[in-house]
Design a protein around this motif. Structure first.
Motif, PDB file in Angstrom:
ATOM      1  N   UNK A 134      17.761   7.184  -4.855  1.00 30.39           N
ATOM      2  CA  UNK A 134      17.165   6.099  -4.076  1.00 30.39           C
ATOM      3  C   UNK A 134      17.759   6.052  -2.676  1.00 30.39           C
ATOM      4  N   UNK A 135      19.072   6.201  -2.590  1.00 30.86           N
ATOM      5  CA  UNK A 135      19.750   6.083  -1.298  1.00 30.86           C
ATOM      6  C   UNK A 135      19.371   7.197  -0.334  1.00 30.86           C
ATOM      7  N   UNK A 136      18.758   8.266  -0.828  1.00 33.52           N
ATOM      8  CA  UNK A 136      18.374   9.394   0.032  1.00 33.52           C
ATOM      9  C   UNK A 136      16.943   9.300   0.551  1.00 33.52           C
ATOM     10  N   UNK A 137      16.185   8.282   0.122  1.00 36.93           N
ATOM     11  CA  UNK A 137      14.779   8.179   0.539  1.00 36.93           C
ATOM     12  C   UNK A 137      14.680   7.903   2.029  1.00 36.93           C
ATOM     13  N   UNK A 138      15.386   6.882   2.509  1.00 41.26           N
ATOM     14  CA  UNK A 138      15.391   6.542   3.928  1.00 41.26           C
ATOM     15  C   UNK A 138      16.568   5.606   4.174  1.00 41.26           C
ATOM     16  N   UNK A 139      16.856   5.313   5.438  1.00 38.71           N
ATOM     17  CA  UNK A 139      18.009   4.475   5.751  1.00 38.71           C
ATOM     18  C   UNK A 139      17.817   3.058   5.232  1.00 38.71           C
TER      19      UNK A 139
ATOM     20  N   UNK B 261       0.845  -1.209   0.000  1.00 37.44           N
ATOM     21  CA  UNK B 261       0.000   0.000   0.000  1.00 37.44           C
ATOM     22  C   UNK B 261       0.872   1.247   0.000  1.00 37.44           C
ATOM     23  N   UNK B 262       1.502   1.485  -1.082  1.00 37.18           N
ATOM     24  CA  UNK B 262       2.407   2.618  -1.135  1.00 37.18           C
ATOM     25  C   UNK B 262       2.409   3.189  -2.544  1.00 37.18           C
ATOM     26  N   UNK B 263       3.087   4.299  -2.653  1.00 39.79           N
ATOM     27  CA  UNK B 263       3.223   4.962  -3.956  1.00 39.79           C
ATOM     28  C   UNK B 263       4.664   4.795  -4.399  1.00 39.79           C
ATOM     29  N   UNK B 264       4.870   4.055  -5.484  1.00 44.04           N
ATOM     30  CA  UNK B 264       6.200   3.795  -5.988  1.00 44.04           C
ATOM     31  C   UNK B 264       6.335   4.362  -7.386  1.00 44.04           C
ATOM     32  N   UNK B 265       7.365   5.085  -7.609  1.00 44.42           N
ATOM     33  CA  UNK B 265       7.613   5.602  -8.955  1.00 44.42           C
ATOM     34  C   UNK B 265       9.042   5.289  -9.343  1.00 44.42           C
ATOM     35  N   UNK B 266       9.225   4.628 -10.458  1.00 44.05           N
ATOM     36  CA  UNK B 266      10.551   4.343 -10.982  1.00 44.05           C
ATOM     37  C   UNK B 266      10.769   5.251 -12.178  1.00 44.05           C
ATOM     38  N   UNK B 267      11.818   6.048 -12.148  1.00 45.31           N
ATOM     39  CA  UNK B 267      12.071   6.979 -13.235  1.00 45.31           C
ATOM     40  C   UNK B 267      11.469   8.340 -12.970  1.00 45.31           C
ATOM     41  N   UNK B 268      10.759   8.516 -11.872  1.00 42.43           N
ATOM     42  CA  UNK B 268      10.172   9.805 -11.566  1.00 42.43           C
ATOM     43  C   UNK B 268      10.683  10.311 -10.238  1.00 42.43           C
ATOM     44  N   UNK B 269      10.233   9.687  -9.134  1.00 45.19           N
ATOM     45  CA  UNK B 269      10.693  10.083  -7.821  1.00 45.19           C
ATOM     46  C   UNK B 269      12.203   9.913  -7.720  1.00 45.19           C
TER      47      UNK B 269
ATOM     48  N   UNK C 149      16.126   2.100   2.548  1.00 41.57           N
ATOM     49  CA  UNK C 149      16.359   2.088   1.101  1.00 41.57           C
ATOM     50  C   UNK C 149      17.851   2.259   0.802  1.00 41.57           C
ATOM     51  N   UNK C 150      18.512   3.074   1.601  1.00 38.63           N
ATOM     52  CA  UNK C 150      19.954   3.248   1.402  1.00 38.63           C
ATOM     53  C   UNK C 150      20.685   1.924   1.580  1.00 38.63           C
ATOM     54  N   UNK C 151      20.296   1.170   2.601  1.00 34.05           N
ATOM     55  CA  UNK C 151      20.927  -0.125   2.848  1.00 34.05           C
ATOM     56  C   UNK C 151      20.669  -1.092   1.698  1.00 34.05           C
ATOM     57  N   UNK C 152      19.420  -1.167   1.245  1.00 32.10           N
ATOM     58  CA  UNK C 152      19.075  -2.086   0.163  1.00 32.10           C
ATOM     59  C   UNK C 152      19.731  -1.663  -1.156  1.00 32.10           C
ATOM     60  N   UNK C 153      19.819  -0.353  -1.363  1.00 35.99           N
ATOM     61  CA  UNK C 153      20.477   0.123  -2.584  1.00 35.99           C
ATOM     62  C   UNK C 153      21.950  -0.273  -2.582  1.00 35.99           C
ATOM     63  N   UNK C 154      22.586  -0.195  -1.425  1.00 39.18           N
ATOM     64  CA  UNK C 154      24.005  -0.558  -1.348  1.00 39.18           C
ATOM     65  C   UNK C 154      24.212  -2.050  -1.596  1.00 39.18           C
ATOM     66  N   UNK C 155      23.248  -2.872  -1.233  1.00 36.61           N
ATOM     67  CA  UNK C 155      23.361  -4.311  -1.455  1.00 36.61           C
ATOM     68  C   UNK C 155      23.224  -4.677  -2.923  1.00 36.61           C
ATOM     69  N   UNK C 156      22.504  -3.858  -3.682  1.00 37.32           N
ATOM     70  CA  UNK C 156      22.261  -4.190  -5.091  1.00 37.32           C
ATOM     71  C   UNK C 156      23.192  -3.449  -6.041  1.00 37.32           C
TER      72      UNK C 156
END
Length: 704
Positions: free
Chosen positions: A149-154, A72-80, A156-163
């Motif tokens: 992506x890494x600036x959204x929250x901690x 239940x969230x708002x996800x935007x790829x290529x926008x946000x 997301x930053x962690x998951x971004x670093x893993x990928x």
């Protein structure tokens, strides 16, 4: 739906001239809940900007793994994340529980936008499974999107670093080596050490810095998955290479040490003995101490998967028998660049070259030796499509001897470097009129306008053109607006041009704006000669060029005093929307012009200037206005004592260094994008850094 010939049933009709971009098809996997599958049909996915908006509970699944979760969230790829993100492929399966009126579809040739009406205002990203986020992030490669992506929250930053698979440090002192610890699955690492100006003779002191030691230690200890390492303009020691070989040799597949120094064949042998899965080894233009050893012999014995070997311009001596062994064992070798090896000695090597596509660094001897005898003829493999740095060693022009060797391959060549071929104008024309498939060409300005006209008439697929400076006493040709206009009018696919020229006018710059819309990199150096250029200033030409080449992101103009006014500087700021790197030499009239330039160029990251009329205070004030700017190098400006007016930059998270060169360190040879040297000009380097002040600076570098 358009693929089925039923336009309008599944979405709005797109542009009349475009093909179907995607289809929305209900499936029965999770019946009776409504499900939508989006898959891209055409154009190819890499040409599509993708924006996906979800605002209702849904599930993700793919052909790689089954991913389920309540979103239940708002996800935007290529926008946000960042407008314009390009995804190579995405399958999104959404359990929407909505009517078709909730699905808004917009189609066009280059953009897809899938937006669901927002009916659940609550957003809790903790409900998103980590596996789902990792899967989504894995499709995003652009560094700016990754950063966003890494600036959204901690989390997301962690998951971004893993990928994240690759990290590039464009300036070695801008970050700490310990920052790599974030990226547990890092596979590729690139580091640039010294300033770009260091690749030219004596512009930057040899002991300026740029050491790889601390980065190598970090990679050896914490980067367990790294497969590719690239150092450029960096000081690498034998100890560094031995450590890499010991700790990462079992994993390393690619090692590039380009324009580096500080190591010898001892460290190189440790690499070739331990790294037995190497696919690419590049030592291009590196200063390597040759202590003998068996580095190439070890490479030939222990590697069977090598695809690229490059030790061009490295002054390394080798045994031809080792090259023959290498070619025999490495059947997949497609690129070989050696250091001034006589072509007649490579006949055995070339006979084994079943997959070779690129050859460089070989020496072609005159067809008649000093005793009047016919020299041995060596036939190049027909599989070759790229010839780099071929050198003619005769005392005369190499037209006949060189061309007789290359002409049989000319119709199939895609890349050709003639900078060391010593061809005359007629020799250039004779060879290039047969190169109809040529895409990349590097020559000296001795090719002349006549030679460029032959290129324009023959090489309509040309993408990259480089015209380097040569010895005027040995070359009869020169380049003016005549040759440039011919190229601009005929080579519409041109993406890169860098050229030394003797004359230029506004019409030539306008021609590129009108005829080369794909240009991303444009560099011109106007030689400091006695000839008069009547069409100064070049303001209107620069404006037309920037307006007609919207994708231009690298731009260099090294001209003469009076060639570009303050109005021209303002045009660069106004129309250089996508510029990321800029070199300016002998341009502008006052600090006002620099200030107007700084009001624009919203994406500029690196700025280099030489021979400026600007004051130290004017430079500092203008640089602080450019929020995206990360790096500034200036030589030749109105300096104050000990950089007093540059302290304003230091107070705004910049590191500022004054570089002092002695008279003995100043060279006389001009270099592309740099221009003609001045006598002991003031020089400074400024860069944003998360690492603070460096401590390894020599006495010639003063950190403010």
């Amino acid at each position: 739906e358009r693929e089925r010939g039923r336009e309008g049933e599944g979405g709005e009709k797109g542009d009349s001239g475009s093909s179907s971009i995607f289809s929305c098809t209900p499936t029965k996997s999770f019946s009776p809940i409504f499900q939508t599958v989006i898959c891209f049909v055409s154009p190819p996915p890499e040409q599509i900007d993708v924006c996906l908006f979800f605002s209702r509970p849904l599930f993700f699944s793919s052909n790689f793994s089954a991913l389920t979760g309540h979103l239940p969230f708002f996800l935007e790829i290529g926008g946000v994340f960042s407008a314009g993100a390009r995804l190579s492929l995405m399958w999104a399966t959404g359990i929407l529980g909505a009517s078709e009126s909730d699905l808004q579809v917009g189609c066009s040739t280059h953009r897809v936008c899938w937006r669901m009406a927002h009916k659940n205002p609550k957003c809790d990203d903790d409900c998103i499974p980590e596996t789902a986020l990792e899967f989504i992030f894995g499709y995003i490669d652009d560094s700016k999107d990754r950063h966003a992506i890494s600036l959204v929250c901690k989390r997301w930053q962690h998951l971004e670093s893993l990928t994240r698979k690759g990290v590039t440090i464009t300036f070695s002192y801008s970050a700490k080596p310990t920052s790599l610890r974030r990226f547990k699955r890092l596979e590729s690492f690139k580091l640039k050490g010294k300033p770009r100006a260091a690749k030219f003779h004596n512009l930057v002191p040899e002991d300026w810095g740029g050491y790889a030691e601390s980065w190598v230690k970090e990679i050896a200890v914490n980067c367990q998955c790294v497969k590719s390492i690239s150092f450029r303009r960096t000081i690498v020691t034998d100890e560094d290479l031995i450590k890499l070989a010991k700790e990462r040799g079992h994993m390393l597949q690619e090692l590039k040490l380009n324009k580096c120094s500080g190591f010898s064949t001892t460290g190189l042998e440790a690499i070739t003995r331990s790294c037995r899965s190497l696919r690419a080894l590049s030592l291009d233009d590196s200063n390597i101490t040759d202590q003998g050893g068996k580095w190439l012999h070890q490479l030939a014995l222990h590697n069977t998967s090598l695809e690229v070997l490059n030790f061009f311009a490295s002054d390394l001596a080798i045994e031809i028998a080792d090259l023959e062994t290498l070619m025999t064992n490495c059947k997949s070798l497609r690129s070989l660049k050696v250091n001034e090896v006589d072509l007649t000695k490579l006949s055995g090597v070339l006979r084994e070259a079943t997959a070779l596509q690129e050859l460089g660094g070989v020496v072609i001897q005159p067809s008649i030796d000093d005793n009047g005898q016919q020299t041995e003829t060596v036939y190049l493999p027909r599989s070759l499509t790229s010839l780099i740095g071929l050198c003619y060693m005769g005392g005369d022009e190499g037209d006949e001897s060189f061309n007789s060797t290359i002409l049989p391959l000319a119709p199939g060549l895609k890349k050709l470097d003639l900078q060391r071929a010593f061809l005359g104008i007629e020799g250039h024309c004779e060879l290039l009129c047969h190169c109809s498939k040529l895409e990349v060409l590097e020559v000296l300005f001795g090719i002349g306008d006549q030679g460029l006209e032959v290129v324009a008439n023959t090489c309509h697929n040309l993408r990259r053109l480089r015209v380097e400076f040569g010895d005027r006493e040995l070359q009869e040709g020169f380049i003016t607006q005549r040759g440039l206009i011919a190229i601009a009018q005929s080579c519409s696919s041109l993406e890169y041009i860098a050229a030394y020229i003797s004359n230029i006018n506004n019409a030539a710059l306008m021609a590129f704006g009108e005829g080369c819309p794909k240009l991303t990199d444009f560099r011109l150096v106007l030689l400091d000669e006695d000839n008069f250029v009547p069409d100064f200033p070049l303001d209107e030409g620069v404006m037309s060029l920037l307006q007609g080449c919207p994708e231009l992101n690298r731009f260099a103009l090294y001209l003469r005093p009076g060639s570009l006014s303050d109005r021209g500087m303002r045009y660069i700021g106004m129309f250089g929307h996508k510029l990321k790197w800029l070199l300016l030499g002998s341009v502008g009239e006052s600090d006002m012009g620099l200030s107007m330039f700084a009001d624009g160029c919203p994406n500029l990251e690196k700025l280099e200037m030489r021979g400026c009329v600007f004051s130290e205070a004017g430079i500092a004030a203008s640089m602080l206005k450019m929020k995206s700017l990360k790096y500034v190098w200036v030589q030749g400006y109105k300096a104050t004592e000990m950089g007093r007016d540059l302290l304003a930059m230091k107070h705004s998270s910049w590191n500022v260094e004054l570089i002092q060169c002695t008279a003995d360190e100043l060279g006389e040879d001009p270099s592309l994008e740099i221009g003609v040297r001045e006598k002991e000009p003031a020089q400074f380097l400024a860069y944003r850094s998360m690492a603070g002040l460096r401590t390894d600076n020599p006495e010639t570098v003063i950190c403010l």
